[in-house]
Motif scaffolding. Structure first.
Motif, PDB file in Angstrom:
ATOM      1  N   SER A  22       6.222  15.071   0.791  1.00 28.50           N
ATOM      2  CA  SER A  22       6.890  13.777   0.731  1.00 28.50           C
ATOM      3  C   SER A  22       5.973  12.797   0.009  1.00 28.50           C
ATOM      4  N   THR A  23       6.217  11.524   0.179  1.00 33.94           N
ATOM      5  CA  THR A  23       5.373  10.507  -0.449  1.00 33.94           C
ATOM      6  C   THR A  23       4.737   9.655   0.640  1.00 33.94           C
ATOM      7  N   LYS A  29      -8.249  -0.995   3.723  1.00 34.34           N
ATOM      8  CA  LYS A  29      -8.445  -2.443   3.762  1.00 34.34           C
ATOM      9  C   LYS A  29      -9.600  -2.866   2.857  1.00 34.34           C
ATOM     10  N   ASP A  30      -9.367  -3.914   2.070  1.00 34.98           N
ATOM     11  CA  ASP A  30     -10.346  -4.512   1.160  1.00 34.98           C
ATOM     12  C   ASP A  30     -10.773  -3.600   0.018  1.00 34.98           C
ATOM     13  N   GLU A  31     -10.094  -2.447  -0.161  1.00 29.80           N
ATOM     14  CA  GLU A  31     -10.460  -1.515  -1.233  1.00 29.80           C
ATOM     15  C   GLU A  31      -9.305  -1.232  -2.180  1.00 29.80           C
ATOM     16  N   GLY A  32      -8.116  -0.951  -1.628  1.00 32.59           N
ATOM     17  CA  GLY A  32      -6.967  -0.621  -2.453  1.00 32.59           C
ATOM     18  C   GLY A  32      -6.084   0.391  -1.750  1.00 32.59           C
ATOM     19  N   ASP A  45       0.061   2.010  -5.809  1.00 31.38           N
ATOM     20  CA  ASP A  45       0.689   1.177  -4.781  1.00 31.38           C
ATOM     21  C   ASP A  45       2.205   1.354  -4.827  1.00 31.38           C
ATOM     22  N   ASP A  46       2.661   2.580  -5.071  1.00 33.32           N
ATOM     23  CA  ASP A  46       4.088   2.881  -5.160  1.00 33.32           C
ATOM     24  C   ASP A  46       4.742   2.820  -3.778  1.00 33.32           C
ATOM     25  N   ALA A  48       6.537   4.378  -0.577  1.00 38.27           N
ATOM     26  CA  ALA A  48       6.271   5.641   0.108  1.00 38.27           C
ATOM     27  C   ALA A  48       7.116   5.733   1.372  1.00 38.27           C
ATOM     28  N   GLU A  49       7.317   6.960   1.849  1.00 37.82           N
ATOM     29  CA  GLU A  49       8.083   7.173   3.075  1.00 37.82           C
ATOM     30  C   GLU A  49       7.277   6.820   4.313  1.00 37.82           C
ATOM     31  N   VAL A  50       5.950   6.879   4.191  1.00 36.23           N
ATOM     32  CA  VAL A  50       5.072   6.496   5.291  1.00 36.23           C
ATOM     33  C   VAL A  50       3.832   5.837   4.702  1.00 36.23           C
ATOM     34  N   THR A  51       3.372   4.783   5.374  1.00 38.78           N
ATOM     35  CA  THR A  51       2.171   4.072   4.949  1.00 38.78           C
ATOM     36  C   THR A  51       1.186   4.056   6.109  1.00 38.78           C
TER      37      THR A  51
END
Length: 95
Positions: A22-23, A29-32, A45-46, A48-51
């Motif tokens: 999946s995606t 944090k503070d990095e990307g 930073d697309d 996604a189904e879960v973050t």
């Protein structure tokens, strides 16, 4: 791009050479952020189904095997937004 992101992308591709079905997005944090899908891991930073969101220290600990992803979630060091089943699959792959 930060060194933490570069290192994490390389570690994720080593741990999950087949990519992920999946995606998913990891926000450090503070990095990307990092996207992992069927093509593997890359900075991005697309949608996604879960973050999954964690500090650089927590994320590096999970990649090194020093921090259990489930324990990090239960103690508030890792937050999950989206499909919890996919998060559990990622946690198992990182362990």
């Amino acid at each position: 791009m930060s060194t933490a992101i570069d290192t994490a992308v390389a570690a994720l591709n080593a741990k999950m050479p087949e990519g992920f079905s999946s995606t998913a997005k990891f926000i450090i944090k503070d990095e990307g952020s990092i996207i992992i899908d069927s093509d593997g891991a890359r900075a991005g930073d697309d949608e996604a189904e879960v973050t999954l969101t964690a500090s650089a220290e927590t994320f590096q600990g999970m990649l090194a095997g020093d921090v259990n992803p489930t324990a990090a979630f239960m103690t508030g060091k890792l937050s999950v937004d989206g499909n919890m089943g996919l998060a559990m699959q990622l946690g198992a792959a990182l362990s």
